[in-house]
Design a protein around this motif. Structure first.
Motif, short mmCIF file in Angstrom:
data_model
loop_
_atom_site.label_atom_id
_atom_site.label_comp_id
_atom_site.label_asym_id
_atom_site.label_seq_id
_atom_site.Cartn_x
_atom_site.Cartn_y
_atom_site.Cartn_z
N LEU A 49 -25.96 -6.10 -4.37
CA LEU A 49 -26.22 -5.45 -3.33
C LEU A 49 -27.78 -5.50 -2.77
CD1 LEU A 49 -24.93 -3.41 -1.20
CD2 LEU A 49 -25.38 -1.68 -2.77
N TYR A 50 -28.13 -5.78 -1.30
CA TYR A 50 -29.08 -5.83 -0.98
C TYR A 50 -29.72 -4.31 -0.65
CZ TYR A 50 -28.64 -10.77 -0.27
OH TYR A 50 -28.45 -12.06 -0.61
N THR A 51 -30.77 -3.94 -1.19
CA THR A 51 -30.97 -2.46 -1.02
C THR A 51 -32.45 -2.12 -0.59
OG1 THR A 51 -31.88 -2.40 -3.35
CG2 THR A 51 -29.49 -1.70 -3.09
N HIS A 52 -33.22 -3.38 -0.38
CA HIS A 52 -34.64 -3.28 -0.15
C HIS A 52 -34.83 -4.28 0.99
CE1 HIS A 52 -39.01 -2.38 0.00
NE2 HIS A 52 -39.11 -3.63 -0.04
N LYS B 194 -32.37 -7.59 -3.67
CA LYS B 194 -31.04 -7.02 -4.44
C LYS B 194 -31.26 -6.57 -5.56
CE LYS B 194 -30.46 -11.74 -6.14
NZ LYS B 194 -29.81 -13.24 -6.16
N VAL B 195 -30.22 -5.70 -5.94
CA VAL B 195 -29.64 -5.10 -7.27
C VAL B 195 -28.46 -5.57 -7.57
CG1 VAL B 195 -31.42 -3.25 -6.88
CG2 VAL B 195 -29.37 -2.82 -6.41
N PRO B 196 -28.35 -5.65 -9.06
CA PRO B 196 -26.88 -5.77 -9.50
C PRO B 196 -26.05 -4.73 -8.92
CG PRO B 196 -28.54 -6.34 -11.16
CD PRO B 196 -29.08 -5.77 -10.30
N LEU B 197 -24.71 -4.92 -8.68
CA LEU B 197 -23.88 -3.99 -8.47
C LEU B 197 -22.71 -3.90 -9.49
CD1 LEU B 197 -23.03 -1.99 -6.15
CD2 LEU B 197 -21.44 -3.78 -5.21
N LEU B 198 -22.66 -2.76 -10.21
CA LEU B 198 -21.77 -2.58 -11.14
C LEU B 198 -20.26 -2.66 -10.76
CD1 LEU B 198 -23.17 0.58 -13.18
CD2 LEU B 198 -23.33 -1.83 -13.72
N ASP B 199 -19.44 -3.30 -11.47
CA ASP B 199 -18.03 -3.36 -11.31
C ASP B 199 -17.48 -1.94 -11.50
OD1 ASP B 199 -15.03 -3.79 -11.95
OD2 ASP B 199 -15.56 -5.71 -11.18
N SER B 200 -16.31 -1.71 -10.89
CA SER B 200 -15.72 -0.28 -10.54
C SER B 200 -15.35 -0.15 -12.00
CB SER B 200 -14.93 -0.02 -9.55
OG SER B 200 -13.89 -1.06 -9.66
N LEU B 201 -15.01 -1.13 -12.87
CA LEU B 201 -14.38 -0.99 -14.19
C LEU B 201 -15.33 -0.66 -15.14
CD1 LEU B 201 -11.70 -3.67 -14.09
CD2 LEU B 201 -11.20 -1.14 -13.70
N GLU B 202 -16.54 -0.94 -14.94
CA GLU B 202 -17.72 -0.70 -15.80
C GLU B 202 -17.96 0.99 -15.73
OE1 GLU B 202 -20.77 -3.35 -14.90
OE2 GLU B 202 -19.61 -5.09 -14.86
N LYS C 277 -16.16 0.19 -4.95
CA LYS C 277 -14.94 -0.63 -4.22
C LYS C 277 -15.30 -1.16 -3.02
CE LYS C 277 -11.08 0.80 -7.48
NZ LYS C 277 -9.82 1.31 -7.53
N ASP C 278 -15.70 -0.16 -2.15
CA ASP C 278 -16.13 -0.53 -0.58
C ASP C 278 -16.82 -1.72 -0.66
OD1 ASP C 278 -14.25 1.31 0.14
OD2 ASP C 278 -15.60 2.90 0.56
N PHE C 279 -18.09 -1.58 -1.44
CA PHE C 279 -19.01 -2.69 -1.46
C PHE C 279 -18.79 -3.94 -1.89
CE2 PHE C 279 -22.59 0.91 -1.13
CZ PHE C 279 -22.95 0.26 0.03
N GLN C 280 -17.82 -3.95 -2.88
CA GLN C 280 -17.38 -5.14 -3.57
C GLN C 280 -16.37 -5.84 -2.71
OE1 GLN C 280 -15.30 -3.69 -7.12
NE2 GLN C 280 -17.10 -3.00 -8.21
N TYR C 281 -15.47 -5.09 -1.98
CA TYR C 281 -14.54 -5.71 -0.92
C TYR C 281 -15.59 -6.24 0.23
CZ TYR C 281 -11.18 -5.73 2.88
OH TYR C 281 -10.27 -6.27 3.61
N ALA C 282 -16.51 -5.86 0.93
CA ALA C 282 -17.56 -6.27 1.69
C ALA C 282 -18.11 -7.29 1.24
CB ALA C 282 -18.33 -5.11 2.31
N ILE C 283 -18.56 -7.33 -0.01
CA ILE C 283 -19.53 -8.46 -0.59
C ILE C 283 -18.34 -9.90 -0.62
CG2 ILE C 283 -20.67 -9.41 -2.41
CD1 ILE C 283 -22.15 -6.71 -2.90
#
Length: 593
Positions: A151-154, A175-183, A114-120
């Motif tokens: 999410l940019y991870t590299h 980047k890598v896909p970021l899961l939704d918290s509901l998933e 949720k924190d990363f989703q909010y920031a993105i």
């Protein structure tokens, strides 16, 4: 006795300078041996629209690497800027390439996602500092086509070097896909993410002295030159016409005045009564102004800030630093402390020349006027920053350090300056005898009204710096680094010259309307340019930015107000001093029986 009184502030000043030099030598040698550690600093993260609304980088659920450092990149200036450097934990060695090295593995639970989703969703960006070079980047992105967050991870650090110096550094992200918290399912309660980095080194022939040019667009720089030169030519041409017209008008007045002199070389008072204009107020123009203590303190502060601004700009030109560089703030604080004696000397001299007696009160007014204004505004902004848990909050220890500097250096030097100004430069410089009864001020034309003169006096100086103000605002409030301090020095000099010329014209118009209360009017006339700058800042906030929120709004208008207040004091002093010199010139040859 004076030398004993100077020992304590001088010792503290030398200690402060030594600390400043020590920090600069540790962090800014910019020379590396092969394999020597290059430290990547994280300088906060925050929404793109609000550049100053920054938070600690690791408030987001990033994981930190295992690398360690032997020193910390922080100075008093950086602390006062609210710069909170955090070591990223990324290990980078000079000229040592790295390929897909893992920083850490992070298990992102529901709250972390949720924190990363909010920031993105709010376009959060980060800032890094490597060898004093700023690097910006987003932490992730939203793909509108796939309706997916990434999410940019590299990070791929691409360095350019020349011999033992770093010339440029860029960062690319994968980047890598970021899961939704509901998933997240019951069996998989977290998403595992691998943070990694690579380092590439490329040799270049570019000189170290030119490395900041990579952060400046050549086209913008060319337009900048054209705009500055165009503005300078227009201002010089206009001021030349004004000065020529004024000189011709004054010459006619002097010729008519000289024709009324008697055989003894003196002017009969009856002839003066038949005259009009600035000659009528010769017995009142040198009358002491009202609120003398306040005006003396304001003039001293304006002189001090003007000298400080010139020193800092010249230092920035020679050192080729960024506008938000913490060492620049340390240098400014150091020279401000030492120049307190100049401010107090001028204030004490002016105060005594005009009959002031309570010089002890002047010491506190001179030493506390500008620092007190800054302290009140910074405290307000700091309370909001603390409430918003922003990394821009200034630590209490840093504020206490500044208070100690004021108490041990600024206040004693101000006391010494007032005493020296009172005793050695406090004789009256009036060239005409002051009448015992003030002359009444007659009604005047609308254009000679003090309010009109004050408002009109700031138009031309503001026009001279309008273009440069856009670049400064864009640099400080947007995402561009300001390195062209040569332009700023040129515009600063033009601003001083234009203010002087406008002051002379305004003074002549005011005295010609037989208004002898020129002191405060001329101070506000010069300072009115700051009012136009503040009005422009309001336009810039709503038309050029997407800033929002209580913290960013408070930060923007709070520090813009302080900048305008400083300009108000500087130009107020320039205008008042120019008017005073002009008045002495035109009245010094008057002879009355």
């Amino acid at each position: 006795m004076v030398s004993l009184g100077l020992q304590l502030p001088l010792a503290v000043a030398l200690t402060l300078m030594a600390l400043t030099v020590q920090v600069a030598a540790d962090e800014h040698t910019h020379r590396y041996k092969n394999g020597e550690q290059v430290v990547p600093w994280q300088n906060g993260v925050g929404p793109y629209a609000n550049r100053q609304e920054t938070y600690d980088y690791f408030q987001l659920p990033f994981c930190r690497g295992d690398a360690t450092i032997s020193h910390r990149h922080e100075s008093l200036g950086e602390a006062l800027l609210g710069v909170n450097m955090e070591f990223s934990g990324i290990e980078i060695d000079f000229k040592v390439p790295v390929n897909n090295k893992v920083i850490c593995l992070a298990d992102l639970d529901n709250d972390a996602l949720k924190d990363f989703q909010y920031a993105i969703d709010r376009h959060y960006w980060y800032k890094m500092i490597i060898d004093d070079l700023p690097i910006y980047g987003y932490i992730g992105e939203w793909d509108s086509a796939t309706k997916q967050r990434f999410l940019y991870t590299h990070k791929i650090f691409k360095f350019k070097y020349n011999n033992d110096r770093i010339i440029d550094v860029e960062v690319e992200s994968e980047k890598v896909p970021l899961l939704d918290s509901l998933e997240l399912s019951q069996s998989t309660k977290f998403q595992r993410v691998e943070f990694s980095y690579s380092v590439e080194w490329t040799e270049t022939t570019q000189l170290f002295e030119n490395r900041y040019k990579n952060h400046i667009s050549f086209f913008e720089n060319k337009i900048h030159w054209f705009s500055i030169m165009n503005s300078s030519l227009i201002v010089i041409f206009t001021m030349g016409l004004v000065v020529i017209i004024l000189m011709r008008t004054l010459k006619k007045d002097m010729v008519r005045y000289d024709g009324m002199l008697g055989e003894d070389g003196f002017l009969d008072s009856d002839d003066v009564n038949d005259e009009y204009g600035w000659k009528q107020v010769h017995g009142d123009v040198f009358r002491p102004p009202i609120h003398l203590t306040a005006l003396s303190g304001l003039l001293g502060s304006g002189l001090q800030l003007g000298i400080l601004a010139f020193i800092v700009i010249v230092y920035a030109v020679l050192a080729d630093v960024e506008i938000e560089n913490g060492h620049t703030i340390s240098i400014a604080l150091f020279f401000y402390s030492l120049s307190s004696i100049l401010s107090a000397f001028y204030a004490g001299s002016y105060y005594t020349r005009n009959g002031g007696k309570n010089w002890a009160r002047l010491v506190f007014v001179s030493s506390g006027l500008w620092p007190g204004s800054v302290a009140l505004m910074v405290l307000l902004i700091n309370f909001v920053a603390i409430y918003q848990t922003s990394s821009r909050a200034i630590p209490f220890t840093s504020m206490l350090t500044v208070l100690v500097i004021w108490f041990l250096i600024v206040l004693p030097l101000s006391f010494l300056g007032v005493v020296l100004g009172k005793n050695y430069h406090g004789m009256s410089d009036a060239v005409c005898r002051i009448n015992p009864i003030p002359r009444p001020i007659p009604d005047c034309e609308w254009y000679a009204d003090p309010i009109v003169l004050i408002a009109a006096s700031g138009v031309l100086p503001f026009g001279a710096i309008f273009i440069e103000m856009y670049y400064i605002f864009t640099s400080f409030w947007a995402y561009r680094s300001y390195y062209v301090f040569g332009f700023m020095l040129l515009v600063f000099c033009i601003l001083i010259i234009v203010t002087c010329c406008v002051s002379v014209v305004t003074t002549y118009v005011l005295l010609n309307s037989e208004n002898h209360r020129w002191n405060w009017i001329m101070f506000f006339s010069g300072g009115s340019t700051a009012g136009y700058i503040f009005l422009y800042s309001i336009y810039y906030f709503f038309a050029r930015t997407k800033m929002h929120g209580i913290f960013q709004t408070t930060w923007y208008f709070g520090y813009t107000f302080l900048m305008c207040l400083g300009i108000f004091l500087i130009l107020g002093f320039v205008s008042h001093y120019s008017a005073k010199r002009f008045i002495r010139v035109i009245y010094k040859n008057i002879k009355l029986d």
